[in-house]
Design a protein around this motif. Structure first.
Motif, short mmCIF file in Angstrom:
data_model
loop_
_atom_site.label_atom_id
_atom_site.label_comp_id
_atom_site.label_asym_id
_atom_site.label_seq_id
_atom_site.Cartn_x
_atom_site.Cartn_y
_atom_site.Cartn_z
N PRO A 201 13.71 8.37 2.33
CA PRO A 201 13.80 9.26 1.16
C PRO A 201 12.89 8.85 0.00
O PRO A 201 12.49 9.69 -0.81
CB PRO A 201 15.27 9.17 0.76
N GLY A 202 12.59 7.55 -0.09
CA GLY A 202 11.78 7.09 -1.21
C GLY A 202 10.41 6.59 -0.77
O GLY A 202 9.82 5.75 -1.46
N HIS A 203 9.91 7.08 0.34
CA HIS A 203 8.60 6.58 0.81
C HIS A 203 7.51 6.87 -0.22
O HIS A 203 7.46 7.96 -0.80
CB HIS A 203 8.23 7.22 2.15
N LEU A 204 6.66 5.87 -0.45
CA LEU A 204 5.53 6.03 -1.38
C LEU A 204 4.22 5.77 -0.64
O LEU A 204 4.14 4.87 0.19
CB LEU A 204 5.61 4.99 -2.50
N CYS A 205 3.21 6.56 -0.96
CA CYS A 205 1.83 6.19 -0.65
C CYS A 205 1.21 5.78 -1.98
O CYS A 205 1.71 6.12 -3.05
CB CYS A 205 1.05 7.37 -0.07
N PHE A 206 0.11 5.04 -1.92
CA PHE A 206 -0.61 4.68 -3.13
C PHE A 206 -2.05 5.16 -2.99
O PHE A 206 -2.73 4.82 -2.03
CB PHE A 206 -0.56 3.16 -3.36
N ALA A 207 -2.47 5.98 -3.94
CA ALA A 207 -3.82 6.55 -3.89
C ALA A 207 -4.69 5.85 -4.93
O ALA A 207 -4.22 5.52 -6.02
CB ALA A 207 -3.76 8.05 -4.18
N GLU A 208 -5.94 5.63 -4.56
CA GLU A 208 -6.92 5.04 -5.49
C GLU A 208 -8.08 6.02 -5.58
O GLU A 208 -9.00 5.98 -4.77
CB GLU A 208 -7.39 3.69 -4.96
N PRO A 209 -8.03 6.97 -6.50
CA PRO A 209 -9.02 8.05 -6.53
C PRO A 209 -10.45 7.55 -6.72
O PRO A 209 -11.37 8.11 -6.14
CB PRO A 209 -8.59 8.93 -7.71
N GLU A 210 -10.62 6.48 -7.51
CA GLU A 210 -11.97 5.99 -7.75
C GLU A 210 -12.62 5.45 -6.48
O GLU A 210 -13.76 5.73 -6.17
CB GLU A 210 -11.90 4.88 -8.80
N ARG A 211 -11.85 4.66 -5.74
CA ARG A 211 -12.36 4.09 -4.47
C ARG A 211 -12.11 5.03 -3.29
O ARG A 211 -12.50 4.72 -2.17
CB ARG A 211 -11.71 2.74 -4.21
N ARG A 212 -11.42 6.13 -3.53
CA ARG A 212 -11.09 7.13 -2.51
C ARG A 212 -10.35 6.52 -1.32
O ARG A 212 -10.65 6.78 -0.16
CB ARG A 212 -12.35 7.89 -2.06
N LEU A 213 -9.35 5.68 -1.67
CA LEU A 213 -8.52 5.05 -0.66
C LEU A 213 -7.10 5.60 -0.74
O LEU A 213 -6.63 5.96 -1.82
CB LEU A 213 -8.44 3.53 -0.89
N LEU A 214 -6.43 5.64 0.42
CA LEU A 214 -5.01 5.95 0.43
C LEU A 214 -4.29 4.87 1.23
O LEU A 214 -4.57 4.67 2.42
CB LEU A 214 -4.74 7.32 1.07
N PHE A 215 -3.38 4.15 0.57
CA PHE A 215 -2.49 3.23 1.26
C PHE A 215 -1.32 4.07 1.73
O PHE A 215 -0.51 4.52 0.92
CB PHE A 215 -2.04 2.11 0.31
N SER A 216 -1.25 4.31 3.04
CA SER A 216 -0.36 5.40 3.50
C SER A 216 0.98 4.92 4.05
O SER A 216 1.80 5.75 4.45
CB SER A 216 -1.08 6.24 4.56
N GLY A 217 1.21 3.59 4.10
CA GLY A 217 2.51 3.12 4.62
C GLY A 217 2.73 3.65 6.03
O GLY A 217 1.84 3.57 6.89
N ASP A 218 3.92 4.20 6.28
CA ASP A 218 4.21 4.82 7.58
C ASP A 218 4.04 6.34 7.54
O ASP A 218 4.27 7.00 8.55
CB ASP A 218 5.67 4.52 8.00
N HIS A 219 3.67 6.88 6.40
CA HIS A 219 3.63 8.34 6.24
C HIS A 219 2.59 8.99 7.15
O HIS A 219 2.86 9.99 7.80
CB HIS A 219 3.35 8.67 4.77
N VAL A 220 1.40 8.44 7.17
CA VAL A 220 0.34 8.93 8.07
C VAL A 220 -0.25 7.73 8.79
O VAL A 220 -0.74 6.80 8.16
CB VAL A 220 -0.82 9.62 7.34
N LEU A 221 -0.20 7.78 10.12
CA LEU A 221 -0.73 6.71 10.96
C LEU A 221 -1.76 7.34 11.90
O LEU A 221 -1.73 8.54 12.14
CB LEU A 221 0.42 6.07 11.76
#
Ligand code: ZN
Ligand code: ZN
Length: 352
Positions: A201-221
């Motif tokens: 319920p509380g899953h987070l991804c972390f986006a870094e728009p400048e470097r265009r990175l997404l830390f996606s956890g288990d959300h997208v593999l």
């Protein structure tokens, strides 16, 4: 269901995954390190912890399981990157599952780092890992499985199925609650929290728009899809939450995805499209099974679906996941007006 349609961002990492090995600690790009941390007795084998360099330290995204072996791998991996465990300033945890959250407390003890988690997962930690509250969780799981039509002799076994893994998780409380859209206070980084409920319920991804990175956890593999299931700690319609959050991350401007398992990859939007299509195929399959029966339980529906192996050879702790995943799809179809449920012991499902 497994596909391999993505372009890996690191051939070496993908090769390590494919060959059943353990990837190297890698510098993803200046200031970002990927550190594999082993997961005991699990086909995923490792979680990829990311270390983000800060002036005078690092922040890590996810921590790993709470075992000595995992802790040792994290310490050694940080060493390759030129850091010590005492240099960790922040532990940003994508979600409360033990392969991500387990070690957070021990890292904080060693370093004084703060631990951040989304409030929806923080709220559930006590119910999941606290000895005194776990009995209640098992009771509610048992009720859910009974309404699903799990045969009486299997109920207790299936309801208690994940309790053995709790010993790997220390009950650290997060120091900070990270809300959707929040900009993390990390010098040199423009890191934003993206709330992506569904897998938890509380899953987070972390986006870094400048470097265009997404830390996606288990959300997208890159290759597998995370479990999205109805259970006592899920939202009422987790698949709807998941698909909505998936479409939202698919619209982000991202060059490279840094997931918590398998390997990093490119072309996020394509992967998102595939995962959404996969769930719609699954929804159609389930609708067809219900359509061919005259009132069918969730459990019986699950036994008639295609899984990666025949139903008879799926171990019981995984059958519970299969049941609860099927239920998430049934609920989605009910809310969409394609199926209806007649409540009872068990609930029976019919075409709308
Ligand atoms: Zn997870
Ligand atoms: Zn995971």
């Amino acid at each position: 269901m497994r596909r391999e349609t993505v372009t890996p961002a690191s051939e070496a990492q993908r090769e390590a995954w494919r060959s059943g090995g353990f990837p190297e600690v890698e510098r993803v790009r200046p200031g970002v390190w990927s550190i594999p941390v082993p997961i005991p007795i699990n086909p995923l084998r490792y979680v990829l912890v990311y270390a983000l360099e800060l002036p005078g330290g690092v922040a890590i995204v996810d921590a790993g399981w709470d075992t000595d072996e995992a802790y040792g791998a994290l310490v050694a991996g940080l060493g390759v990157a030129g850091y010590e465990i005492t240099d960790v300033r922040a532990v940003l945890v994508t979600h409360m599952h033990p392969d991500h959250y387990g070690l957070a407390g021990r890292v904080r003890e060693a370093s004084g780092a703060w631990i951040g988690l989304h409030p929806a997962d923080a709220r559930l930690l006590a119910g999941r890992y606290d000895e005194s509250m776990v009995g209640d969780l098992v009771r509610r799981e048992r009720g859910l499985l009974a309404r699903s039509g799990v045969p009486e002799p299997s109920l207790d076994e299936l309801a208690g199925a994940s309790m053995m893994i709790r010993r790997f998780v220390s009950m650290a409380k997060p120091d900070r609650l990270i809300e959707d859209g929040e900009r993390l206070d990390l010098p040199g980084w423009d890191l934003r929290a993206v709330w992506t409920p569904g897998h938890s319920p509380g899953h987070l991804c972390f986006a870094e728009p400048e470097r265009r990175l997404l830390f996606s956890g288990d959300h997208v593999l890159p290759r597998i899809t995370p479990i999205v299931a109805v259970h006592p700690q899920s939202g009422p319609n987790p698949l709807a939450d998941y698909l909505e959050a998936l479409a939202a991350v698919g619209r982000l401007d991202v060059e490279e995805v840094l997931p918590a398992h398998e390997y990093r990859f490119l072309e996020l939007a394509g992967r998102v499209g595939d995962v959404i299509a996969h769930h719609h195929e699954r929804l159609a399959e389930i609708e067809a099974v219900v359509g061919a029966a005259d009132g069918i339980s969730c459990w019986e529906t699950a036994t008639r679906l295609t899984w990666s192996r025949p139903w008879e050879s799926i171990p019981s702790y995984m059958r519970r996941g299969a049941n609860n995943e099927t239920l998430a799809h049934l609920v989605w179809l009910e809310v969409a007006g394609r199926l209806r449920r007649v409540a009872g012991e068990p609930d029976l499902w019919f075409p709308a």
